[in-house]
Design a protein around this motif. Structure first.
Motif, short mmCIF file in Angstrom:
data_model
loop_
_atom_site.label_atom_id
_atom_site.label_comp_id
_atom_site.label_asym_id
_atom_site.label_seq_id
_atom_site.Cartn_x
_atom_site.Cartn_y
_atom_site.Cartn_z
N ARG A 186 0.83 -1.22 0.00
CA ARG A 186 0.00 0.00 0.00
C ARG A 186 0.85 1.26 0.00
NH1 ARG A 186 -3.16 -3.26 3.58
NH2 ARG A 186 -4.95 -3.99 2.39
N ARG A 187 2.04 1.16 0.60
CA ARG A 187 2.84 2.37 0.78
C ARG A 187 3.88 2.62 -0.31
NH1 ARG A 187 5.93 2.71 5.09
NH2 ARG A 187 5.70 0.61 5.90
N TYR A 188 4.22 1.56 -1.07
CA TYR A 188 5.28 1.73 -2.09
C TYR A 188 4.76 1.28 -3.45
CZ TYR A 188 8.51 2.23 1.85
OH TYR A 188 9.14 2.67 2.99
N PRO A 189 5.05 2.04 -4.51
CA PRO A 189 4.54 1.66 -5.83
C PRO A 189 5.30 0.50 -6.46
CG PRO A 189 5.86 3.67 -5.98
CD PRO A 189 5.78 3.34 -4.53
N ASN A 190 6.42 0.09 -5.85
CA ASN A 190 7.25 -0.98 -6.43
C ASN A 190 7.34 -2.19 -5.51
OD1 ASN A 190 8.72 0.57 -4.61
ND2 ASN A 190 10.68 0.13 -5.59
N VAL A 191 6.23 -2.49 -4.81
CA VAL A 191 6.20 -3.67 -3.94
C VAL A 191 5.06 -4.58 -4.37
CG1 VAL A 191 5.69 -4.49 -1.59
CG2 VAL A 191 7.29 -2.60 -1.92
N ALA A 192 5.36 -5.89 -4.40
CA ALA A 192 4.32 -6.91 -4.61
C ALA A 192 4.42 -7.92 -3.47
CB ALA A 192 4.53 -7.61 -5.95
N VAL A 193 3.32 -8.64 -3.25
CA VAL A 193 3.27 -9.61 -2.17
C VAL A 193 2.87 -10.96 -2.76
CG1 VAL A 193 2.18 -10.17 0.04
CG2 VAL A 193 2.51 -7.79 -0.61
N LEU A 194 3.48 -12.01 -2.26
CA LEU A 194 3.13 -13.38 -2.71
C LEU A 194 2.48 -14.12 -1.56
CD1 LEU A 194 6.13 -15.07 -4.59
CD2 LEU A 194 3.79 -14.77 -5.40
N HIS A 195 1.32 -14.69 -1.84
CA HIS A 195 0.62 -15.50 -0.84
C HIS A 195 0.28 -16.86 -1.43
CE1 HIS A 195 -1.12 -11.93 1.71
NE2 HIS A 195 0.16 -12.15 1.95
#
Ligand SMILES: Cc1ncc(COP(=O)(O)O)c(C=O)c1O
Length: 359
Positions: A206-215
């Motif tokens: 939510r805070r950085y435009p260059n972050v992704a999360v893997l679940h």
């Protein structure tokens, strides 16, 4: 005539699956961080009614699951990209970001698939050693980033050491990451993470435009055999993940099971809580017996057995514990059923006593 082949594959090892005991021995398979609980009755019932549709392709857009995930996570549906297990999505992330020869930075030792996926995608893996506590060395990882870097994996909690990265440390890291680099926080074990200061992937997304999360649905949700995982990623990245996905890789059965799991998260949470309690109690038992064992926030524990690894692993096997050994480094043992966990404690204590360096 020899068949055409991609010569670079000669130097890439195949992914090694956790070892399975033979039928003859009374043994516990604790080598793949699987959930020891059987699928929920509600999931099995839901899948039974879905079986009659397997003559058809699944709906690749998976609207029901994407909608349920978006509502559950509080993100836009367009940011969600599904895959046949989060390992497939990890591969898609590399394909979506790295041009040939670009670099993929991650800690090592970490999830064994990262270097394989990077090589297969034609990228170059850059492996940054964990610190002495088996944790990510984020300062060294930041230094490993250059103009060729396309993507960084942060595995939190880390497989196989179980360590976590603090939110403040990840913020300090992000301040050093150039805007062109995608940082992927791989949270395969997030449900077992009770560390108060830990980074939470979605906060960073939510805070950085260059972050992704893997679940993944493989671990806490117990759907490893159905193969379903997903990324929450910036919309442009998520769109490219869909392009790099194998068409129809996520089956209708997997989609349905995931939706049902989300509907029954309270039942699953009871199991997760039990596994966390079992982990803490196993760690306490081992420590009381004088065993040095790393703090773990995942559904496994890590023993830094170093040069004793093979001897200790042989001792564990003899006692029916099939763990995951990394020669010269250590042994990862998944938390299992209460019976398995009691057997782990006894086996670890005696295998360590008998290991060459301890006699
Ligand atoms: C850190 C990590 N990421 C991703 C995965 C992939 O899990 P799956 O493909 O079953 O979702 C694993 C599996 O062990 C893992 O340990």
């Amino acid at each position: 005539m020899t068949l055409a082949q991609r010569t670079s594959l000669n130097s890439i090892p195949a992914y090694r699956q956790g070892a399975t005991p033979g039928a003859a021995q009374k043994a516990f398979k604790l080598s793949s961080n699987e959930n020891p609980y059987p699928p929920l009755d509600s999931v099995i019932a839901g899948l039974s009614s879905e079986l009659g549709t397997i003559n058809q392709y699944p709906n690749a857009a998976a609207p029901e699951l994407v909608g349920a995930l978006a509502a559950r996570l509080g993100v836009e549906p367009e940011t969600i990209a599904l895959g046949a297990g989060s390992v497939e999505v990890a591969g898609q992330l590399i394909h979506a970001t790295a041009n040939p020869g670009d670099e993929v930075v991650f800690a090592w030792r970490s999830f064994e698939a990262y270097p394989i996926l990077a090589h297969v995608a034609g990228a170059t893996p850059v492996m940054v050693p964990l610190d002495a506590d088996g944790a990510h060395d984020l300062a060294a990882m930041a230094e490993a980033i250059n103009e060729r870097t396309a993507l960084v994996f942060i595995c939190n909690p880390n497989n196989p050491t179980g360590t976590v990265v603090d939110a403040a440390a990840v913020d300090a890291f992000m301040a050093k990451v150039p805007a062109h680099v995608l940082v992927v926080i791989d949270e395969a074990y997030v449900h077992f993470n009770t560390a108060r200061d830990s980074a939470i992937g979605l906060d960073f997304f939510r805070r950085y435009p260059n972050v992704a999360v893997l679940h993944t649905f493989s671990k806490a949700y117990g759907l490893a055999g159905l193969r379903i995982g997903y990324a929450v990623a910036p919309p442009a990245v998520a769109a490219n993940l869909r392009k790099t996905a194998v068409p129809f890789g996520v089956t209708a059965l997997a989609q349905r099971a995931a939706v049902l799991s989300l509907e029954h998260e309270d039942e699953l949470q009871v199991r997760i809580d039990d596994l966390v309690t079992a982990r803490e109690s196993l760690l306490a038992t081992l420590r009381e017996a004088g065993v040095t064992v790393t703090e773990s926030q995942a559904n496994f524990i890590w023993l830094s057995t170093g040069d004793d690894t093979e001897a200790v692993d042989a001792g564990l096997r003899a006692a029916g514990i099939w763990a995951r050994a990394f020669a010269g480094e250590g042994i990862r043992i998944s938390i299992g059923s209460p019976e398995a966990n009691a057997a782990i404690a006894t086996a670890v204590i005696s295998a360590l006593q008998e290991a060459p360096a301890h006699v």
